[in-house]
Design a protein around this motif. Sequence first.
Motif, mmCIF file in Angstrom:
data_model
loop_
_atom_site.group_PDB
_atom_site.id
_atom_site.type_symbol
_atom_site.label_atom_id
_atom_site.label_comp_id
_atom_site.label_asym_id
_atom_site.label_seq_id
_atom_site.Cartn_x
_atom_site.Cartn_y
_atom_site.Cartn_z
ATOM 1 N N GLU A 1 -29.084 13.302 -34.870
ATOM 2 C CA GLU A 1 -30.078 14.343 -34.277
ATOM 3 C C GLU A 1 -30.303 13.552 -33.029
ATOM 4 O O GLU A 1 -30.577 12.441 -33.029
ATOM 5 C CB GLU A 1 -31.197 14.763 -35.134
ATOM 6 C CG GLU A 1 -30.936 15.622 -36.354
ATOM 7 C CD GLU A 1 -30.391 16.879 -35.907
ATOM 8 O OE1 GLU A 1 -30.702 17.570 -35.066
ATOM 9 O OE2 GLU A 1 -29.401 17.421 -36.827
ATOM 10 N N PRO A 2 -30.521 14.676 -31.758
ATOM 11 C CA PRO A 2 -30.826 13.920 -30.584
ATOM 12 C C PRO A 2 -32.518 13.445 -30.778
ATOM 13 O O PRO A 2 -33.064 14.079 -31.350
ATOM 14 C CB PRO A 2 -30.759 15.068 -29.600
ATOM 15 C CG PRO A 2 -30.552 16.346 -30.358
ATOM 16 C CD PRO A 2 -30.050 15.687 -31.802
ATOM 17 N N ILE A 3 -32.791 12.387 -29.792
ATOM 18 C CA ILE A 3 -34.121 11.903 -29.822
ATOM 19 C C ILE A 3 -34.992 12.341 -28.652
ATOM 20 O O ILE A 3 -34.375 11.759 -27.515
ATOM 21 C CB ILE A 3 -34.133 10.420 -30.269
ATOM 22 C CG1 ILE A 3 -33.725 10.101 -31.453
ATOM 23 C CG2 ILE A 3 -35.791 10.114 -30.127
ATOM 24 C CD1 ILE A 3 -33.484 8.585 -31.983
ATOM 25 N N ALA A 4 -35.837 13.277 -28.583
ATOM 26 C CA ALA A 4 -36.356 13.660 -27.421
ATOM 27 C C ALA A 4 -37.491 12.676 -27.211
ATOM 28 O O ALA A 4 -38.124 12.111 -27.798
ATOM 29 C CB ALA A 4 -37.008 15.048 -27.396
ATOM 30 N N GLU A 5 -37.881 12.501 -25.824
ATOM 31 C CA GLU A 5 -38.791 11.638 -25.314
ATOM 32 C C GLU A 5 -39.017 10.274 -25.613
ATOM 33 O O GLU A 5 -39.791 9.402 -25.831
ATOM 34 C CB GLU A 5 -40.370 12.167 -25.858
ATOM 35 C CG GLU A 5 -40.679 13.637 -25.315
ATOM 36 C CD GLU A 5 -42.023 13.880 -25.843
ATOM 37 O OE1 GLU A 5 -42.782 13.431 -26.326
ATOM 38 O OE2 GLU A 5 -42.044 15.232 -25.575
ATOM 39 N N ALA A 6 -37.542 9.822 -25.616
ATOM 40 C CA ALA A 6 -37.254 8.336 -25.806
ATOM 41 C C ALA A 6 -37.238 7.605 -24.507
ATOM 42 O O ALA A 6 -36.865 8.505 -23.481
ATOM 43 C CB ALA A 6 -35.866 8.107 -26.567
ATOM 44 N N VAL A 7 -37.791 6.489 -24.268
ATOM 45 C CA VAL A 7 -37.807 5.754 -22.894
ATOM 46 C C VAL A 7 -36.810 4.968 -22.607
ATOM 47 O O VAL A 7 -36.543 4.036 -23.348
ATOM 48 C CB VAL A 7 -39.387 5.165 -22.783
ATOM 49 C CG1 VAL A 7 -39.217 4.600 -21.387
ATOM 50 C CG2 VAL A 7 -40.226 6.144 -23.020
ATOM 51 N N VAL A 8 -35.609 5.236 -21.676
ATOM 52 C CA VAL A 8 -34.819 4.473 -21.239
ATOM 53 C C VAL A 8 -35.028 3.743 -20.092
ATOM 54 O O VAL A 8 -35.562 4.441 -19.089
ATOM 55 C CB VAL A 8 -33.447 5.388 -21.086
ATOM 56 C CG1 VAL A 8 -32.440 4.281 -20.690
ATOM 57 C CG2 VAL A 8 -33.089 6.219 -22.184
ATOM 58 N N GLU A 9 -35.210 2.534 -20.123
ATOM 59 C CA GLU A 9 -35.544 1.556 -18.826
ATOM 60 C C GLU A 9 -34.522 0.581 -18.472
ATOM 61 O O GLU A 9 -33.918 -0.214 -19.487
ATOM 62 C CB GLU A 9 -36.798 1.027 -19.118
ATOM 63 C CG GLU A 9 -37.248 -0.023 -20.195
ATOM 64 C CD GLU A 9 -38.482 -0.388 -20.361
ATOM 65 O OE1 GLU A 9 -39.064 -0.717 -19.374
ATOM 66 O OE2 GLU A 9 -39.122 -0.130 -21.583
ATOM 67 N N ILE A 10 -34.513 0.349 -17.087
ATOM 68 C CA ILE A 10 -33.952 -0.940 -16.560
ATOM 69 C C ILE A 10 -34.905 -1.906 -16.100
ATOM 70 O O ILE A 10 -35.571 -1.510 -15.044
ATOM 71 C CB ILE A 10 -33.120 -0.705 -15.646
ATOM 72 C CG1 ILE A 10 -31.981 0.190 -15.957
ATOM 73 C CG2 ILE A 10 -32.390 -1.881 -14.940
ATOM 74 C CD1 ILE A 10 -31.065 0.955 -15.119
ATOM 75 N N GLU A 11 -35.803 -2.772 -16.862
ATOM 76 C CA GLU A 11 -36.885 -3.540 -16.285
ATOM 77 C C GLU A 11 -36.626 -4.084 -15.293
ATOM 78 O O GLU A 11 -37.559 -3.863 -14.426
ATOM 79 C CB GLU A 11 -37.259 -4.424 -17.683
ATOM 80 C CG GLU A 11 -37.589 -3.738 -19.024
ATOM 81 C CD GLU A 11 -38.093 -4.664 -19.968
ATOM 82 O OE1 GLU A 11 -38.242 -5.954 -19.847
ATOM 83 O OE2 GLU A 11 -38.274 -4.321 -21.093
ATOM 84 N N LYS A 12 -35.456 -4.855 -14.912
ATOM 85 C CA LYS A 12 -35.304 -5.591 -13.789
ATOM 86 C C LYS A 12 -35.648 -4.825 -12.495
ATOM 87 O O LYS A 12 -36.159 -5.432 -11.284
ATOM 88 C CB LYS A 12 -33.898 -6.277 -13.788
ATOM 89 C CG LYS A 12 -33.733 -6.927 -12.780
ATOM 90 C CD LYS A 12 -32.522 -8.239 -12.893
ATOM 91 C CE LYS A 12 -31.274 -7.095 -12.356
ATOM 92 N NZ LYS A 12 -29.865 -8.083 -12.428
ATOM 93 N N LEU A 13 -35.193 -3.632 -12.485
ATOM 94 C CA LEU A 13 -35.229 -2.595 -11.497
ATOM 95 C C LEU A 13 -36.641 -1.818 -11.622
ATOM 96 O O LEU A 13 -36.937 -0.939 -10.682
ATOM 97 C CB LEU A 13 -34.103 -1.746 -11.300
ATOM 98 C CG LEU A 13 -32.661 -2.563 -11.222
ATOM 99 C CD1 LEU A 13 -31.660 -1.423 -11.332
ATOM 100 C CD2 LEU A 13 -32.708 -3.453 -9.806
ATOM 101 N N ASN A 14 -37.275 -1.891 -12.646
ATOM 102 C CA ASN A 14 -38.511 -1.262 -12.794
ATOM 103 C C ASN A 14 -38.236 0.335 -12.665
ATOM 104 O O ASN A 14 -38.874 1.129 -12.200
ATOM 105 C CB ASN A 14 -39.624 -1.553 -11.495
ATOM 106 C CG ASN A 14 -41.052 -1.117 -11.822
ATOM 107 O OD1 ASN A 14 -41.245 -1.185 -13.145
ATOM 108 N ND2 ASN A 14 -41.914 -0.838 -11.135
ATOM 109 N N ILE A 15 -37.232 0.636 -13.460
ATOM 110 C CA ILE A 15 -36.869 2.275 -13.480
ATOM 111 C C ILE A 15 -36.989 2.497 -14.868
ATOM 112 O O ILE A 15 -36.550 1.891 -15.956
ATOM 113 C CB ILE A 15 -35.601 2.142 -13.109
ATOM 114 C CG1 ILE A 15 -35.172 1.793 -11.594
ATOM 115 C CG2 ILE A 15 -35.086 3.832 -13.436
ATOM 116 C CD1 ILE A 15 -33.548 1.974 -11.282
ATOM 117 N N LYS A 16 -37.777 3.752 -15.078
ATOM 118 C CA LYS A 16 -37.849 4.360 -16.503
ATOM 119 C C LYS A 16 -37.508 5.805 -16.265
ATOM 120 O O LYS A 16 -38.172 6.550 -15.641
ATOM 121 C CB LYS A 16 -39.412 3.827 -17.040
ATOM 122 C CG LYS A 16 -39.584 2.682 -17.304
ATOM 123 C CD LYS A 16 -40.996 2.728 -17.936
ATOM 124 C CE LYS A 16 -41.597 1.397 -18.331
ATOM 125 N NZ LYS A 16 -42.567 0.973 -18.730
#
Length: 113
Positions: free
Chosen positions: A42-57
Motif C-alpha cells: 500500500e502507498p505511504i502518504a506523508e513520508a518524508v523524502v530527503e537529501i540531507e546534503k542539499l537540505n531538500i525535503k
Amino acid sequence: MKNRHLAICTILVLTLLFSVVSVFAEPQGILKGKVFDEETKEPIAEAVVEIEKLNIKVVTDEDGFYTIGGIRVGFHDVKVSHSNYNAKAFTAVGVAANVVTTLNFELKKKTAE
C-alpha cells in the motif's frame, strides 16, 4: 538612426547576458518515485523524502508519490522516514542533468516493543 543603434546595442547586451547566465547555470536533474509498505504494498502518504546534503525535503502525496526537482548533478544519499515505519536510505544515488531518476522505497512497519 540613433534609436536604431540603441536598440541593437540593447539586444546585443541582453543576448550576451543571457548567454553568460546559461553557461554558468548548474545542470540539474529530477528524482521521483513512490514510497510503499513492504508487506501490504500500500502507498505511504506523508513520508518524508530527503537529501540531507542539499537540505531538500519533500512529503509524499496520498498515493505515496514524490518528486524532487532542481537537484545538483552528482551522487547523493537519499533517506525516507515516517513515524510508523523504519527509516530507509540509499547511498550514492546518481542524478544526471535533465534526466528523471526513479527511486522507490519499501518501508517496514515499526514493531511494538
